[in-house]
Each structure stands twice: as structure tokens, then as C-alpha cells.
Scaffold this active site. Structure first.
Site, PDB file in Angstrom:
ATOM      1  N   LYS A 186       0.838  -1.215   0.000  1.00 58.35           N
ATOM      2  CA  LYS A 186       0.000   0.000   0.000  1.00 58.35           C
ATOM      3  C   LYS A 186       0.867   1.258   0.000  1.00 58.35           C
ATOM      4  CE  LYS A 186      -1.765   1.545   4.075  1.00 58.35           C
ATOM      5  NZ  LYS A 186      -1.496   2.949   4.419  1.00 58.35           N
ATOM      6  N   ASN A 187       1.843   1.281   0.900  1.00 58.70           N
ATOM      7  CA  ASN A 187       2.589   2.531   1.082  1.00 58.70           C
ATOM      8  C   ASN A 187       3.595   2.800  -0.025  1.00 58.70           C
ATOM      9  OD1 ASN A 187       1.048   3.007   3.289  1.00 58.70           O
ATOM     10  ND2 ASN A 187       2.614   2.472   4.808  1.00 58.70           N
ATOM     11  N   ARG A 223      -5.094  10.525   4.395  1.00 53.98           N
ATOM     12  CA  ARG A 223      -4.004  11.441   4.672  1.00 53.98           C
ATOM     13  C   ARG A 223      -2.917  11.382   3.582  1.00 53.98           C
ATOM     14  NH1 ARG A 223       0.616  12.360   6.522  1.00 53.98           N
ATOM     15  NH2 ARG A 223       0.898  14.318   7.613  1.00 53.98           N
ATOM     16  N   ARG A 281      -0.445  14.952  12.768  1.00 45.64           N
ATOM     17  CA  ARG A 281       0.367  14.558  11.607  1.00 45.64           C
ATOM     18  C   ARG A 281       0.671  15.785  10.744  1.00 45.64           C
ATOM     19  NH1 ARG A 281      -1.346   8.784   9.436  1.00 45.64           N
ATOM     20  NH2 ARG A 281       0.732   8.962   8.535  1.00 45.64           N
ATOM     21  N   PRO A 282       1.657  16.582  11.177  1.00 46.90           N
ATOM     22  CA  PRO A 282       1.982  17.817  10.464  1.00 46.90           C
ATOM     23  C   PRO A 282       2.660  17.533   9.119  1.00 46.90           C
ATOM     24  CG  PRO A 282       3.586  17.413  12.195  1.00 46.90           C
ATOM     25  CD  PRO A 282       2.570  16.322  12.297  1.00 46.90           C
ATOM     26  N   ASP A 322       4.945  20.060   8.027  1.00 45.90           N
ATOM     27  CA  ASP A 322       5.927  21.154   7.982  1.00 45.90           C
ATOM     28  C   ASP A 322       7.210  20.766   7.246  1.00 45.90           C
ATOM     29  OD1 ASP A 322       6.067  19.447  10.352  1.00 45.90           O
ATOM     30  OD2 ASP A 322       7.807  20.643  10.918  1.00 45.90           O
ATOM     31  N   LEU A 323       7.625  19.509   7.374  1.00 48.16           N
ATOM     32  CA  LEU A 323       8.890  19.109   6.723  1.00 48.16           C
ATOM     33  C   LEU A 323       8.724  19.054   5.201  1.00 48.16           C
ATOM     34  CD1 LEU A 323       9.905  16.285   9.245  1.00 48.16           C
ATOM     35  CD2 LEU A 323      10.862  18.598   9.106  1.00 48.16           C
ATOM     36  N   ILE A 333       8.043   6.867  16.860  1.00 47.94           N
ATOM     37  CA  ILE A 333       7.661   7.617  15.648  1.00 47.94           C
ATOM     38  C   ILE A 333       6.351   8.389  15.874  1.00 47.94           C
ATOM     39  CG2 ILE A 333       7.271   7.464  13.144  1.00 47.94           C
ATOM     40  CD1 ILE A 333       9.826   6.054  13.714  1.00 47.94           C
TER      41      ILE A 333
HETATM   42  N1  EPU Z   1       6.338  14.559  10.911  1.00 46.29           N
HETATM   43  C1  EPU Z   1       6.566  15.881  11.192  1.00 46.29           C
HETATM   44  N2  EPU Z   1       6.495  16.782  10.155  1.00 46.29           N
HETATM   45  C2  EPU Z   1       6.220  16.400   8.873  1.00 46.29           C
HETATM   46  C3  EPU Z   1       6.007  15.045   8.601  1.00 46.29           C
HETATM   47  C4  EPU Z   1       6.070  14.138   9.650  1.00 46.29           C
HETATM   48  O1  EPU Z   1       6.814  16.257  12.340  1.00 46.29           O
HETATM   49  O2  EPU Z   1       6.197  17.270   7.999  1.00 46.29           O
HETATM   50  C5  EPU Z   1       6.411  13.574  12.002  1.00 46.29           C
HETATM   51  C6  EPU Z   1       5.139  12.755  12.156  1.00 46.29           C
HETATM   52  O3  EPU Z   1       4.188  13.436  12.959  1.00 46.29           O
HETATM   53  C7  EPU Z   1       5.656  11.491  12.791  1.00 46.29           C
HETATM   54  C8  EPU Z   1       7.023  11.320  12.123  1.00 46.29           C
HETATM   55  O4  EPU Z   1       7.395  12.611  11.646  1.00 46.29           O
HETATM   56  O5  EPU Z   1       5.858  11.685  14.180  1.00 46.29           O
HETATM   57  C9  EPU Z   1       7.050  10.334  10.958  1.00 46.29           C
HETATM   58  O6  EPU Z   1       5.989  10.617  10.066  1.00 46.29           O
HETATM   59  P1  EPU Z   1       6.093  10.317   8.504  1.00 46.29           P
HETATM   60  O7  EPU Z   1       5.975  11.612   7.770  1.00 46.29           O
HETATM   61  O8  EPU Z   1       7.286   9.481   8.216  1.00 46.29           O
HETATM   62  O9  EPU Z   1       4.767   9.481   8.234  1.00 46.29           O
HETATM   63  P2  EPU Z   1       4.008   9.472   6.850  1.00 46.29           P
HETATM   64  O10 EPU Z   1       4.978   9.596   5.764  1.00 46.29           O
HETATM   65  O11 EPU Z   1       2.873  10.408   6.901  1.00 46.29           O
HETATM   66  C10 EPU Z   1       4.152   6.910   6.344  1.00 46.29           C
HETATM   67  C11 EPU Z   1       3.199   5.769   6.222  1.00 46.29           C
HETATM   68  C12 EPU Z   1       2.673   5.415   7.614  1.00 46.29           C
HETATM   69  C13 EPU Z   1       3.847   5.049   8.504  1.00 46.29           C
HETATM   70  C14 EPU Z   1       4.843   6.225   8.557  1.00 46.29           C
HETATM   71  C15 EPU Z   1       6.097   5.917   9.340  1.00 46.29           C
HETATM   72  C16 EPU Z   1       2.237   6.008   4.039  1.00 46.29           C
HETATM   73  C17 EPU Z   1       1.041   6.279   3.215  1.00 46.29           C
HETATM   74  N3  EPU Z   1       2.096   6.131   5.353  1.00 46.29           N
HETATM   75  O12 EPU Z   1       3.397   8.000   6.870  1.00 46.29           O
HETATM   76  O13 EPU Z   1       1.849   4.259   7.424  1.00 46.29           O
HETATM   77  O14 EPU Z   1       3.388   4.763   9.799  1.00 46.29           O
HETATM   78  O15 EPU Z   1       5.233   6.569   7.204  1.00 46.29           O
HETATM   79  O16 EPU Z   1       6.746   4.813   8.824  1.00 46.29           O
HETATM   80  O17 EPU Z   1       3.278   5.659   3.520  1.00 46.29           O
HETATM   81  C18 EPU Z   1       0.066   2.802   7.864  1.00 46.29           C
HETATM   82  O18 EPU Z   1       0.336   2.225   6.796  1.00 46.29           O
HETATM   83  O19 EPU Z   1      -0.728   2.315   8.711  1.00 46.29           O
HETATM   84  C19 EPU Z   1       0.714   4.078   8.169  1.00 46.29           C
HETATM   85  C20 EPU Z   1       0.242   4.931   9.075  1.00 46.29           C
END
Ligand code: EPU
Length: 419
Positions: A22-23, A91, A120-121, A123-124, A328
Site C-alpha cells: 500500500k505505502n 491522509r 500529523r503535520p 511542515d517538513l 515515531i
Molecule cells: N512529521 C513531522 N512533520 C512532517 C512530517 C512528519 O513532524 O512534515 C512527524 C510525524 O508526525 C511522525 C514522524 O514525523 O511523528 C514520521 O511521520 P512520517 O511523515 O514518516 O509518516 P508518513 O509519511 O505520513 C508513512 C506511512 C505510515 C507510517 C509512517 C512511518 C504512508 C502512506 N504512510 O506515513 O503508514 O506509519 O510513514 O513509517 O506511507 C500505515 O500504513 O498504517 C501508516 C500509518
């Protein structure tokens, strides 16, 4: 709204075919917006999150066709606005921002809200776009990014909780069509990021270093169509390994990548299971008694946060004390109160679940709260005495292709009831 009913206590035996990730599929589908040419993506899992992404692509103007796991997208013309009605359901919709900015030099996407796994910000992501020369404006619930032109830059994606997976994807997708060289420091190293980079390179991008914490992107003028097969879903694979572990019996998963599963298989070995195989086929069975464990989620190659809830379900009956620390998403513990309703002895101490192993769990009506928490409840139900009824299973359908059918084929007493 469907519910899943499980009568626990039946060992699982047999082989299960693991679906595409999925991801990986979600950002790869978004990346098809970067070219006017058709792209063909294989092994796309049949999940509601994938349906949402295809709806978004269609809304943005792409022609989308789907036939048994193969999706063809042709985005000859694209609109650069993805409104709330269309992106609010998922999201991961945010990952159309990077390709739209790369191609159109502007994009407006409704901001994703928080969700049950925490704040789930983005900002990055936005910091990366700004470094590439985009102006960012948040207004009326939307984020608008606009750049007369994009230029290469050196960007660190390090945040309070480490790096960002979709942020790395987004910046990479914007940077492939920027002028000059972009260096992403503190990039996410997840296999899904590597899969996206491989697809982009097939489209004509010049990306090196994906899978390490430094990704280098030489901007190119345009991308062309490409074909790609999505990698196996390591989280689905891991969930089935734990299903075999928790229910007893012998479960084999096939079409998987061992290297992507190393942190999980190490944890399962430490818990006392046999896990082994060759050529993409992996088998798990008991190898003595279940042992307690202390583990912490980490970015890849560490133990994945997306397996944390399932591991809590397994450790609930491991004799002695176990602990699971979430580094995380520190609030990702919605499953704990439901597991406790099934008899687990788990206390939360900040971002650590302290687990005292109990002899057995008992079936109960429980509520799914998010995708992986729901999977943990299904796993607990396989072990529990009596009947477990899991409500709100649409969470499961977001990320597991036919989970109940696949478990049923392995011998689980599981049924889906339409309510
Ligand atoms: N974060 C920030 N700022 C940002 C982005 C993220 O502070 O701009 C923080 C988040 O709040 C979190 C950490 O950084 O504490 C990691 O978040 P990340 O951005 O890596 O998560 P994501 O990319 O939104 C993907 C997966 C998630 C998985 C995470 C971590 C997808 C579609 N989603 O989310 O998958 O948990 O990486 O590996 O790829 C799931 O499949 O159930 C799922 C939630």
C-alpha cells in the site's frame, strides 16, 4: 458497516500470497502525474486507500484504468487543485502535492487533519518545497505551493520525530523536474521510498542514494511513461507472520523480500519462533515457548511503527514483562484499551506500553480505531478464547487486501458480517 467475527483458538496452517505494498503504491500512483505519457503499475493492491488515490488522480484529470492489480494512468492534462471533498478521506493524498508542483509549478491541496495515531503535520514537506523555490501559503484549510521555477537545493528533512517518509517522497517528486541538483539530507530510508525512486528513474529521473539517508537528484527537463511492479507489502507480510505466531500452527508467506522484514523476523526469533525460508518464501512456526521482549519502533531499518500494535497483541501472552516503546508516533496506542478489554495486562507509561504476560485472552466486542490497531485486534481474536467481534472494519479494508478471506484459507474461524 461490516464487522468481523472470530472464534479463536484454531491454529493456522498453509500458504498466503502477499499483496503489493500500500505505502509504495500510493506515492507511485501519485508520481504518474509527472508525465503526459501512460504509466502501467502492476501488483497494485485492491484497497480502499488505493481507490481514493485513483479517484484523486481522475479528479485531477488523469485517465485511469484498472484490471486485476494492473493500473494504467495517463495524465495528459492535469488540474492543480485537489479539494477537501476528494482528499479528506485519506491522509496520503498529500503526496500529490510534490508531483503537481514539479509538473505545474503550482498546486493547491486541502490540508490533511490529524488522525487517531496522533498529530500529523506536513511542515517538513513544506520546508522542502520552500527550499526548492516555492512560496507556501496556508489558507482556508488548503495549502498552496507556487513557484515561478524550481531550483535544486540541499534540504534536511530531520524533524522532532526523525525523518518523514511521505515528505521524502514529496520533495523527491518535486525535485526531479527542478533545475540543477537537489540533495535531500536525513532522507527516509524505507523500502517504499526506494521503490518510488526506482519508478521515477524508469520514467527518466536521475536519482541516486535512495535507501540511504542522502538522496541526490539531478533535475531533468521532462519524464516519460514507464512500467513498474510494486514491491511486496512488508507490513501485510509481518501481520501474517504474527498471525502464524499467535495462533500456533505453521504459516508460509510467499512473494516477500526478506531484507525488508529483518527487524521483524529478528524480533520473532527473539520471541522463540522459527522463521526461515528461501527465494521469497518465509515460514513461521513455534520453536519452544513464547518469550517476552523489549522493543522500540525506529525508522527503517529499525522495527516499524506499522507493526507495533500487532506486536503488542503477540506479547500480551508472553510470560514475564515485555515493553514496546513507540518513537515515531508517541500516541499510537489506541489498541491498548481494546486489548485490555480482552484480558491483556498492559499499562501505558508515556510512549511505552508495559506488558505483563497473561495466560490467555478472552473474546470480546471491540472497536477498530485505525488500520494497524484493527489488525492487532484481529490477531488477538485468533488467540482469544470464545468470540471476538470487531466493529468498524473499514479501517482494515484501507490497508489489507482480503485479510479475512486470507486468514480463513489458513484455517481461522473468521467471518465478515454486513450490518
Ligand atoms: N512529521 C513531522 N512533520 C512532517 C512530517 C512528519 O513532524 O512534515 C512527524 C510525524 O508526525 C511522525 C514522524 O514525523 O511523528 C514520521 O511521520 P512520517 O511523515 O514518516 O509518516 P508518513 O509519511 O505520513 C508513512 C506511512 C505510515 C507510517 C509512517 C512511518 C504512508 C502512506 N504512510 O506515513 O503508514 O506509519 O510513514 O513509517 O506511507 C500505515 O500504513 O498504517 C501508516 C500509518
Amino acid at each position: 458497516m461490516d464487522k468481523i467475527i472470530i472464534h479463536g483458538g484454531h491454529p493456522l496452517t498453509g500458504t498466503v500470497k502477499i499483496s503489493g505494498s500500500k505505502n509504495s503504491a500510493l506515492p507511485i500512483l501519485a508520481a504518474t502525474l509527472l508525465t503526459k505519457d501512460p504509466c502501467v503499475i502492476q501488483r497494485v493492491p485492491d484497497l480502499s486507500d488505493v481507490h481514493y488515490m485513483l479517484q484523486i488522480l481522475a479528479h485531477l484529470g488523469a485517465e485511469v484504468e484498472r484490471a486485476s492489480g494492473v493500473v494504467t494512468v495517463k495524465a495528459e492534462e492535469v488540474k492543480s487543485v485537489a479539494p477537501y471533498e476528494i482528499v479528506r478521506k485519506m491522509r496520503a493524498s498529500i503526496c500529490v502535492l510534490g508531483p503537481l508542483l514539479g509538473r505545474e509549478k503550482e498546486a493547491t491541496v486541502s490540508l490533511p487533519g490529524g488522525c487517531v495515531i496522533g498529530d500529523r503535520p506536513i511542515d517538513l514537506h513544506l520546508r522542502g518545497f520552500e527550499a526548492l523555490g516555492a512560496a507556501v501559503r496556508v489558507h482556508g484549510g488548503n495549502v498552496k505551493v507556487l513557484a515561478p521555477s524550481l531550483h535544486g537545493a540541499t534540504i534536511s528533512l530531520k524533524g522532532k520525530f526523525g525523518t518523514t517518509v511521505l515528505g521524502t517522497d514529496n520533495v523527491m517528486m518535486a525535485a526531479v523536474l527542478a533545475d540543477g541538483t537537489t540533495i535531500i539530507e536525513d532522507a527516509a530510508r524505507e523500502p517504499e521510498v526506494v521503490d518510488l525512486a526506482n519508478f521515477l528513474n524508469k520514467m527518466g529521473a536521475q536519482i541516486t542514494g535512495a535507501g540511504s539517508s542522502q538522496i541526490v537528484i539531478e533535475g531533468v527537463k521532462e519524464l516519460h511513461g514507464a512500467e513498474h511492479e510494486v514491491i511486496p507489502d512488508r507490513i501485510e507480510a509481518g501481520t501474517f507472520l504474527i498471525a502464524g505466531a499467535i495462533a500456533g500452527g505453521k504459516v508460509t508467506i510467499n512473494r516477500v523480500r526478506f531484507d525488508h522484514l529483518a527487524a521483524l523476523t529478528d524480533a520473532l526469533l527473539a520471541c522463540g519462533f522459527y522463521v526461515g525460508g528461501a527465494n521469497g518464501v518465509l515460514t513461521i512456526h513455534a520453536n519452544g515457548s513464547l518469550k517476552s521482549l523489549h522493543l522500540k519502533t525506529q525508522p527503517y531499518p529499525g522495527f516499524p511503527t506499522d507493526m507495533q500494535a500487532q506486536m503488542c497483541a503477540l506479547l500480551a501472552t508472553a510470560p514475564g514483562e515485555s515493553s514496546v516503546t513507540e518513537s515515531i508516533f508517541p500516541q499510537r496506542f489506541m489498541h491498548i484499551s481494546e486489548l485490555k478489554r480482552m484480558g491483556a495486562a498492559i499499562e501505558l507509561d508515556g510512549a511505552t506500553a508495559k506488558i505483563r504476560g497473561v495466560d490467555s485472552l478472552s473474546g470480546a466486542p471491540v472497536m477498530a480505531s485505525d488500520l494497524r490497531a484493527s489488525a492487532a485486534l484481529v490477531l488477538a481474536g485468533l488467540l482469544a478464547e470464545g468470540k471476538t467481534e470487531i466493529n468498524r472494519v473499514y479501517h482494515i479494508d484501507r490497508g489489507y487486501e482480503m485479510l479475512d478471506d486470507k486468514l480463513g484459507e489458513l484455517g481461522a474461524h473468521i467471518e465478515r458480517v454486513k450490518v
